[in-house]
Design a protein around this motif. Structure first.
Motif, PDB file in Angstrom:
ATOM      1  N   ARG B  78     -31.918  -8.667  22.970  1.00  0.00           N
ATOM      2  CA  ARG B  78     -30.939  -7.596  23.090  1.00  0.00           C
ATOM      3  C   ARG B  78     -30.101  -7.550  21.820  1.00  0.00           C
ATOM      4  O   ARG B  78     -30.297  -8.348  20.903  1.00  0.00           O
ATOM      5  N   ASP B  80     -27.056  -8.486  21.066  1.00  0.00           N
ATOM      6  CA  ASP B  80     -26.293  -9.651  20.670  1.00  0.00           C
ATOM      7  C   ASP B  80     -26.727 -10.933  21.356  1.00  0.00           C
ATOM      8  O   ASP B  80     -26.173 -11.988  21.097  1.00  0.00           O
ATOM      9  N   ASP B  81     -27.662 -10.822  22.285  1.00  0.00           N
ATOM     10  CA  ASP B  81     -28.096 -12.065  22.915  1.00  0.00           C
ATOM     11  C   ASP B  81     -29.571 -12.037  23.280  1.00  0.00           C
ATOM     12  O   ASP B  81     -30.210 -10.986  23.298  1.00  0.00           O
ATOM     13  N   LEU B  83     -32.314 -12.826  26.101  1.00  0.00           N
ATOM     14  CA  LEU B  83     -32.434 -12.926  27.542  1.00  0.00           C
ATOM     15  C   LEU B  83     -33.784 -13.563  27.836  1.00  0.00           C
ATOM     16  O   LEU B  83     -34.787 -13.205  27.223  1.00  0.00           O
ATOM     17  N   ALA B  95     -29.042 -16.079  29.633  1.00  0.00           N
ATOM     18  CA  ALA B  95     -28.648 -15.201  28.529  1.00  0.00           C
ATOM     19  C   ALA B  95     -27.904 -16.050  27.503  1.00  0.00           C
ATOM     20  O   ALA B  95     -26.928 -16.705  27.850  1.00  0.00           O
ATOM     21  N   VAL B  96     -28.390 -16.066  26.270  1.00  0.00           N
ATOM     22  CA  VAL B  96     -27.756 -16.863  25.212  1.00  0.00           C
ATOM     23  C   VAL B  96     -27.344 -15.948  24.073  1.00  0.00           C
ATOM     24  O   VAL B  96     -28.191 -15.276  23.490  1.00  0.00           O
ATOM     25  N   PRO B  97     -26.060 -15.915  23.738  1.00  0.00           N
ATOM     26  CA  PRO B  97     -25.654 -15.146  22.548  1.00  0.00           C
ATOM     27  C   PRO B  97     -26.288 -15.764  21.295  1.00  0.00           C
ATOM     28  O   PRO B  97     -26.362 -16.981  21.179  1.00  0.00           O
ATOM     29  N   ARG B 100     -24.570 -18.578  19.240  1.00  0.00           N
ATOM     30  CA  ARG B 100     -24.448 -19.943  19.749  1.00  0.00           C
ATOM     31  C   ARG B 100     -25.592 -20.834  19.299  1.00  0.00           C
ATOM     32  O   ARG B 100     -25.645 -21.997  19.657  1.00  0.00           O
ATOM     33  N   ARG B 155     -24.064 -13.471  13.183  1.00  0.00           N
ATOM     34  CA  ARG B 155     -23.171 -13.456  14.346  1.00  0.00           C
ATOM     35  C   ARG B 155     -22.615 -14.838  14.630  1.00  0.00           C
ATOM     36  O   ARG B 155     -22.275 -15.170  15.746  1.00  0.00           O
TER      37      ARG B 155
END
Lengths: 562, 159
Positions: B78, B80-81, B83, B95-97, B100, B155
């Motif tokens: 996605r 910004d993250d 899935l 879900a991981v941004p 991170r 990011r």
């Protein structure tokens, strides 16, 4: 090794003897230690680290030798086969003494060289430590990655006015230790390191050099303002210890020894929580450990009365001693507990003889758990634990202190501590959320499990729920063992959603908030499936947003621009 | 069934060849179980035989479900993250941004390598997250890794 020149601190331009002027506000000893050059540790370090063991061994040997010497003059003809007799009989006393002396010299020399080679420096960006004689180690820690700074004063070190400064970094056993420093310097140094790490007023360090040469280079209003603030703060901090150094060395030690564990810092030094002795006793004897101990004792008693054999006491005795030790340790650690907010984070101090005093900068706490065991409920006591990115294995039993922020406290204490460690989560609304998260159930802002969850959460389904509030995520659960888990949104690593066959039949799901490893696992089971999906979707978004907005690694960087 | 489904997500699926990797692993353990069963049968330890038979049955059912399980693995990049999902009986979504991310691993087992597949592991500071995407072709895995590294860089978030 590279030796980056640091224009911010100007190592070459600032001689170590620059007097700290009022505007600078950085005490002389710290200005010296943080000038970016390499420095050595407290001269008593070898003694504190291992020298005492050597002295004890020497004393033992000497006392044994005294017996021997007496035996020499008053011969009793006890010709045992031990080395001293052998040496005496073969007339090689001189040689042996020579070897011993050489050994001693080598040992002392080793300690000395190791002290000489153990150096550290603090620049505006990093803390670096070099140590080791044959095997050199070099550890460099980025200041903006600091997870906490701990000042530990073991009992003997305290007598010498020395302290250990531990700079925690994220990761397993990734600490930078400066052991030992002089006690006063450790406090000042921590403040200075935090000030540099905070990202604000980095410029002020450079004014140390400028103002020393008499130029008022701090013309920008914002910088000047903050510098004035700082100098006022620092000045008041200087005044406080200034009472002590007027006396003799002994007086100073005594004053230091009796000083409160919260050193007079820029913060209101009042602890927000006071643990009374009675409460400390009560909380410990109503703990899980006691339950286990009582069960063990009952079990042993039954065993003895049934079998009539006292054999089991052999096992029981060591465990009783173990329990006793556990209580004494917990007790002495929780004594003189203090917690207070400072501009550079929360400061937690404790300990009676050996003391510890740690500052956690903002944004270093990854999740918070407020819990209450069944036995504590009548008294209304709670405990607060946290997950942190830095894990120290070296501290052993003291580890408890690392994650237990509040050993015991009532509702008001919990609210006060939460306000300190969650600065973005304050106000009327927050208090009511905290309170209902801790104690009550029903529809009070939390999204609770549906009635059908009674199959999986027969007692706590009314209470088992979550809430999304500005800045934080709240999970509450447990009717018997009540818990409220708070995860600050910027610290959330990822979010998970699970559903097994049983949960699916009941149209339920479980949610996980992944944070760094620690004593707390932020899971919530048996949530309504639709609510869980909505939570997952929203939290995934929130995690991204709060991650961007977060500036806590340089927690005061916003102040200059504001 | 009340299957969990995230609305508005189109999953990118992994290579169907992953089925063979999983089957090979499952078959290996099945062979071991059967061999142990035969030995126990010859030794006439009946309890062990029953237990092993049940285990073998479970692993056969497991093998039969492998194609579906592999089909259930999916991910989506996605804005910004990342899935990720897997599992049919035990469904799991994470879900991981991107910010991170601490590091990305690419692993290849012997059988997967023979089939030209890789496994990509997305590591964050939280050990529990465990986002491991198996069954990517080598090119896909490397492209995904480079993409993840670049978006994570732009990011970057703190710990």
């Amino acid at each position: 090794m590279t030796e980056p020149s640091t224009p911010a601190t100007g190592p070459a331009s600032v001689p170590a003897s620059v007097p700290a002027s009022g505007l600078v506000g950085v005490p002389k000893v710290v200005a010296h230690l943080t000038d970016g050059e390499w420095h050595r540790l407290h001269p008593a370090t070898p003694l504190l680290k291992g020298g005492f063991a050597l002295i004890v061994v020497l004393g033992y040997v000497a006392s044994n030798l005294r017996e021997r010497l007496l035996g020499l003059f008053l011969p009793r003809f006890d010709n045992g086969g031990d080395p001293v007799d052998y040496v005496v009989r073969n007339g090689i006393i001189l040689q042996v003494l020579g070897v011993l002396a050489l050994l001693l010299v080598v040992l002392i020399g080793g300690f000395f060289v190791s002290w000489r080679m153990h150096t550290f420096r603090i620049t505006s960006e990093v803390v670096e430590v070099r140590s080791g004689v044959l095997f050199r180690t070099n550890r460099k820690a980025q200041l903006d990655r600091i997870q906490g700074i701990n000042i530990v004063r073991p009992f003997i070190a305290r007598l010498f006015g020395a302290a250990k400064l531990e700079i925690s970094q994220a990761g397993h056993d990734a600490n930078v230790q400066l052991s030992y420093l002089s006690s006063v310097a450790a406090d000042e140094l921590r403040r200075e390191i935090l000030r540099r790490a905070s990202g604000t007023r980095v410029t002020e360090a450079s004014t140390a050099g400028q103002s020393a040469t008499g130029s008022a280079a701090v013309a920008q209003s914002a910088v000047a303002q903050s510098a004035v603030d700082q100098s006022a703060i620092a000045q008041s901090a200087i005044d406080q210890p200034a009472v002590a150094p007027t006396g003799t060395l002994l007086d100073r030690r005594i004053t230091e020894f009796r000083a409160p564990e919260l050193d007079p810092d820029a913060a209101p030094p009042e602890s927000v929580v006071k643990i009374h002795l009675g409460r400390l006793f009560g909380s410990m004897f109503l703990g899980t450990g006691t339950v286990i101990a009582v069960l063990v004792i009952i079990g042993a008693a039954i065993w003895i009365s049934v079998t009539g054999r006292l054999f089991v006491l052999v096992f029981a005795l060591p465990s009783i001693i173990g329990f006793g030790g556990y209580y004494v340790r917990r007790f002495s650690k929780s004594l003189r507990y203090t917690i207070a907010g400072t501009p550079d984070g929360v400061r937690i101090g404790f300990g009676l003889l050996s003391t510890s005093n740690e500052t956690l900068p903002p944004g270093r706490i990854h999740s918070i758990e407020v819990s209450q065991s069944l036995l504590w409920r009548p008294a209304g006591w709670w405990q607060i634990r946290v997950n942190r990115a830095s894990q120290t294995s070296s501290r052993g039993s003291a580890n408890q202190a690392n994650t237990t922020i509040l050993p015991v406290g009532n509702l008001a204490d919990v609210t006060a501590v939460l306000k300190l460690i969650l600065p973005e989560f304050v106000g009327e609304e927050a208090s009511s959320f905290i309170e209902s998260g801790m104690t009550s159930g029903g529809s009070d802002g939390f999204t609770n499990s549906p009635r059908r969850a009674i199959w999986l959460r027969p007692l706590s389904w009314r209470r088992n729920g979550f809430a999304i509030v500005p800045g934080s995520l709240l999970l509450r659960k447990g009717a018997i063992w009540r818990r409220l888990i708070i995860v600050p949104q910027p610290r959330l690593q990822s979010v998970g959603l699970h559903q097994g066959p049983l949960l699916r039949r009941l149209r339920l799901a479980s949610i996980q908030l992944h944070t760094v490893h620690g004593p707390i696992t932020a899971n919530l089971g048996a949530v309504d499936q639709v609510a869980a999906l909505a939570f997952f979707t929203e939290v995934a978004e929130v995690a991204v947003r709060s991650g961007y907005a977060d500036t806590s690694h340089r927690w005061r960087s916003g102040e200059l621009s504001a | 069934m009340n299957r969990l489904e995230l609305p508005g997500v189109t999953w990118r699926r992994v290579s169907p060849r992953l089925v063979w990797v999983e089957l090979a692993g499952g078959a290996g353990s099945l062979v071991v179980l059967l061999a142990a069963g035969v030995v126990m049968f010859l030794l006439q330890v009946w309890i062990a035989v029953v237990v092993l038979a049940v285990l073998a049955l479970v692993s056969i059912v497991n093998l039969a479900l492998t194609p579906r399980r592999v089909r259930s693995i999916g991910y989506q990049l996605r804005g910004d993250d990342l899935l990720f999902r897997r599992g049919i009986m035990w469904q799991r979504f994470v879900a991981v941004p991107y910010g991170r991310m601490q590091l990305v691993d690419i692993n290849r087992g012997p059988i997967a390598r023979g089939l030209g597949l890789s496994e990509l592991k997305f590591v964050t500071a939280a050990a529990a997250a465990g986002v491991t995407i198996p069954g990517l072709t080598e090119a896909e895995a490397e492209e995904l890794r480079d993409h993840l590294v670049s978006v994570a860089e732009s990011r970057r978030a703190g710990l």
